[in-house]
Design a protein around this motif. Structure first.
Motif, PDB file in Angstrom:
ATOM      1  N   ALA A   1       1.387   9.596  -5.269  1.00  9.19           N
ATOM      2  CA  ALA A   1       1.828  10.941  -4.894  1.00  9.19           C
ATOM      3  C   ALA A   1       2.816  11.468  -5.917  1.00  9.19           C
ATOM      4  O   ALA A   1       2.759  12.640  -6.316  1.00  9.19           O
ATOM      5  CB  ALA A   1       2.479  10.886  -3.527  1.00  9.19           C
ATOM      6  N   ARG A   2       3.705  10.543  -6.363  1.00  7.11           N
ATOM      7  CA  ARG A   2       4.702  10.974  -7.340  1.00  7.11           C
ATOM      8  C   ARG A   2       4.011  11.429  -8.633  1.00  7.11           C
ATOM      9  O   ARG A   2       4.301  12.497  -9.184  1.00  7.11           O
ATOM     10  CB  ARG A   2       5.664   9.816  -7.624  1.00  7.11           C
ATOM     11  N   ASP A   3       3.031  10.621  -9.098  1.00  5.18           N
ATOM     12  CA  ASP A   3       2.312  10.959 -10.321  1.00  5.18           C
ATOM     13  C   ASP A   3       1.598  12.302 -10.172  1.00  5.18           C
ATOM     14  O   ASP A   3       1.650  13.159 -11.058  1.00  5.18           O
ATOM     15  CB  ASP A   3       1.288   9.868 -10.652  1.00  5.18           C
TER      16      ASP A   3
ATOM     17  N   ARG B   1       0.833  -1.196   0.000  1.00  8.32           N
ATOM     18  CA  ARG B   1       0.000   0.000   0.000  1.00  8.32           C
ATOM     19  C   ARG B   1       0.877   1.259   0.000  1.00  8.32           C
ATOM     20  O   ARG B   1       0.609   2.230  -0.714  1.00  8.32           O
ATOM     21  CB  ARG B   1      -0.932  -0.015   1.194  1.00  8.32           C
ATOM     22  N   ALA B   2       1.905   1.211   0.812  1.00  5.15           N
ATOM     23  CA  ALA B   2       2.796   2.364   0.906  1.00  5.15           C
ATOM     24  C   ALA B   2       3.425   2.655  -0.447  1.00  5.15           C
ATOM     25  O   ALA B   2       3.513   3.819  -0.880  1.00  5.15           O
ATOM     26  CB  ALA B   2       3.882   2.084   1.940  1.00  5.15           C
ATOM     27  N   ARG B   3       3.812   1.553  -1.123  1.00  6.95           N
ATOM     28  CA  ARG B   3       4.429   1.740  -2.433  1.00  6.95           C
ATOM     29  C   ARG B   3       3.414   2.389  -3.383  1.00  6.95           C
ATOM     30  O   ARG B   3       3.743   3.311  -4.135  1.00  6.95           O
ATOM     31  CB  ARG B   3       4.879   0.375  -2.976  1.00  6.95           C
ATOM     32  N   ALA B   4       2.138   1.916  -3.340  1.00  5.29           N
ATOM     33  CA  ALA B   4       1.106   2.456  -4.207  1.00  5.29           C
ATOM     34  C   ALA B   4       0.893   3.931  -3.907  1.00  5.29           C
ATOM     35  O   ALA B   4       0.833   4.770  -4.833  1.00  5.29           O
ATOM     36  CB  ALA B   4      -0.187   1.670  -4.001  1.00  5.29           C
TER      37      ALA B   4
ATOM     38  N   ALA C   1       2.080  15.678 -12.276  1.00  4.07           N
ATOM     39  CA  ALA C   1       0.995  16.311 -13.013  1.00  4.07           C
ATOM     40  C   ALA C   1       0.874  17.777 -12.610  1.00  4.07           C
ATOM     41  O   ALA C   1       0.732  18.670 -13.463  1.00  4.07           O
ATOM     42  CB  ALA C   1      -0.311  15.576 -12.741  1.00  4.07           C
ATOM     43  N   GLU C   2       0.973  17.957 -11.277  1.00  4.42           N
ATOM     44  CA  GLU C   2       0.831  19.314 -10.755  1.00  4.42           C
ATOM     45  C   GLU C   2       1.930  20.214 -11.345  1.00  4.42           C
ATOM     46  O   GLU C   2       1.686  21.350 -11.768  1.00  4.42           O
ATOM     47  CB  GLU C   2       0.957  19.270  -9.231  1.00  4.42           C
ATOM     48  N   ILE C   3       3.144  19.631 -11.323  1.00  6.43           N
ATOM     49  CA  ILE C   3       4.265  20.429 -11.839  1.00  6.43           C
ATOM     50  C   ILE C   3       4.029  20.809 -13.318  1.00  6.43           C
ATOM     51  O   ILE C   3       4.206  21.964 -13.726  1.00  6.43           O
ATOM     52  CB  ILE C   3       5.576  19.635 -11.696  1.00  6.43           C
ATOM     53  N   VAL C   4       3.557  19.832 -14.097  1.00  6.53           N
ATOM     54  CA  VAL C   4       3.287  20.091 -15.509  1.00  6.53           C
ATOM     55  C   VAL C   4       2.262  21.203 -15.651  1.00  6.53           C
ATOM     56  O   VAL C   4       2.434  22.158 -16.430  1.00  6.53           O
ATOM     57  CB  VAL C   4       2.820  18.792 -16.207  1.00  6.53           C
TER      58      VAL C   4
END
Lengths: 273, 181
Positions: free
Chosen positions: B105-107, B97-100, B111-114
């Motif tokens: 969060a990374r995605d 779950r933590a990995r997911a 996206a936010e940065i883009v």
């Protein structure tokens, strides 16, 4: 002549009794049953002392019946397990019902043999001297007869006439039976005699030798002079014999018990022969 | 010394011979058998009915208790192992779950940065356009003002030269002509 020499030692209560005096049966309380003399003798006294000591020991040992046993309870349990294993190993599953008998027999002879080794109180009356009840053939022979009676009764009750197969093992050439059957019968009949005599003779011989050596010590001490120094030799001898007798006392009780088990095993498994 | 030993031995032999073995005196046998039977029977009765069952019972009880305790220990061990397995299982799940969550969060962040970059680009372009427009306006304004000033100057020069006020149209045309040239 010897009496004159022994006087100073006699004053100390040390007197060289003959080696046979220790076996004399002396009445303490005369009793009769009909015409039969059943006096309470020194022999009966030591039987009573032995049994009383056993009862006291087991009453104390089993009094608390703790989950974690104390010293006395441990001793009683070790004895119990020792005899139980003996009975289980020699007789097998059928042995369970003979366990109380074998245990009683073992502990009775064991205590009788060892109590016989306790030195008498110097100067006490002859009736109260230490007495080895198992040094009398009638006692050991009676115990042997009890065993053989149980073997016969149980043997016939369990196996019926097949008990007689004990005397004729199966699978021998026919001619051999003329030889084997008489041998087996004689061997069976000699069992109570050998069982009784073995214990009696061991006790008798041991106590005679012990008393002879002790007598030599007293005689040499009484002789005075150089002989007094020599008395150390029979003294050391009597110590050595005592150690041997200490071993024999336990061993003979064990031998009596194990032979009883073997004979009972024969009775239990006679039909399988 | 030797004689005394011999005497003692002799006495022993004599006693044995004269009295005979006390064991062979049959008159004492009934009493011995009787008391042997009595004492042995009492001991057998007490042993078989009381002492031996008690000792055997105690031993049996202890054996049962030990077996019980061993069973309990095995049960506890099994429970502990089960708990450990459950723990490991939930630990694994949590790790997945933590990995997911981390991936998500990374995605999201990417996206936010883009998006932010797009926004920034857009606003930057707007501002650039605005600034360009303002520069253009200012340029035009300045040109107009220069032209007006040229017209005014021309008119003033013409007035001074011919004492005649030229019309605006003429002035503008003349200035434009001059500028072109």
């Amino acid at each position: 002549m010897i009496h004159a020499m022994l006087h100073p030692l006699e004053a100390l209560g040390l007197q060289a009794a003959g080696p046979m005096e220790q076996f004399q049966i002396l009445p303490i309380i005369p009793l009769t049953l009909g015409d039969i003399d059943i006096s309470f003798t020194n022999s009966a006294l030591w039987m009573t002392i032995g049994v009383a000591a056993i009862i006291v020991f087991f009453a104390m040992a089993t009094g608390r019946r703790a989950l974690i046993p104390g010293r006395l309870q441990s001793m009683a349990e070790i004895l119990h397990e020792f005899v139980a294993n003996l009975v289980r190993d020699t007789i097998g599953h059928d042995g369970k019902k003979f366990f109380p008998y074998v245990f009683t027999l073992f502990i009775y002879i064991f205590v009788a043999n060892y109590f016989g080794l306790i030195p008498s109180i110097p100067g006490s009356a002859h009736e109260l001297h230490t007495f080895t009840t198992t040094s009398h053939i009638i006692v050991t022979f009676s115990l042997a007869m009890v065993t053989i009676t149980i073997v016969l009764v149980y043997g016939f009750a369990k196996n019926g006439l097949k008990f007689l197969k004990l005397f004729a093992p199966a699978g021998l050439p026919f001619v051999l039976y003329f030889l084997i059957v008489p041998i087996e019968i004689i061997s069976f009949l000699s069992r109570p005699i050998s069982l009784g005599v073995r214990l009696f003779a061991n006790m008798l011989a041991g106590h005679i030798i012990l008393k002879l050596f002790a007598g030599f010590v007293i005689s040499l001490l009484g002789a005075g002079g150089f002989a007094m120094i020599l008395s150390i030799a029979p003294f050391l001898g009597s110590v050595a014999i005592f150690l041997l007798e200490f071993l024999v006392a336990g061993l003979q009780a064990y031998v009596f018990a194990i032979l009883t088990c073997i004979y009972l095993s024969d009775a239990a498994h006679a039909a399988e022969h | 010394m030797l004689s005394s030993i011999l005497l003692a031995a002799e006495e022993a032999v004599e006693a044995a011979e004269s009295g005979g073995l006390p064991q062979l005196d049959a008159s004492t046998w009934p009493s011995q058998i009787f008391w042997l039977a009595v004492t042995f029977a009492i001991l057998y009765w007490l042993m078989s009915s009381y002492f031996l069952p008690r000792i055997g019972g105690a031993i049996e009880e202890r054996r049962d208790r030990i077996a019980d305790d061993l069973d309990k220990a095995a049960e506890s061990k099994r429970l502990a192992e089960e708990a450990e397995a459950a723990f490991n299982r939930s630990l694994g799940e949590a790790r997945i779950r933590a990995r997911a969550i981390a991936g998500e969060a990374r995605d999201e962040a990417a996206a936010e940065i883009v998006a932010m970059q797009k926004e920034a680009d857009a606003s930057l372009a707007g501002k650039t356009a605005e600034a360009e427009k303002r520069i253009h306006d200012m340029k035009a304004n300045a040109a107009a003002k220069v032209r007006e000033a040229a017209n005014d100057t021309t008119r003033a020069i013409v007035e001074a030269l011919i004492l005649e006020t030229p019309t605006d149209a003429v002035v503008s045309a003349a200035v434009a002509k001059a500028v072109k040239a």
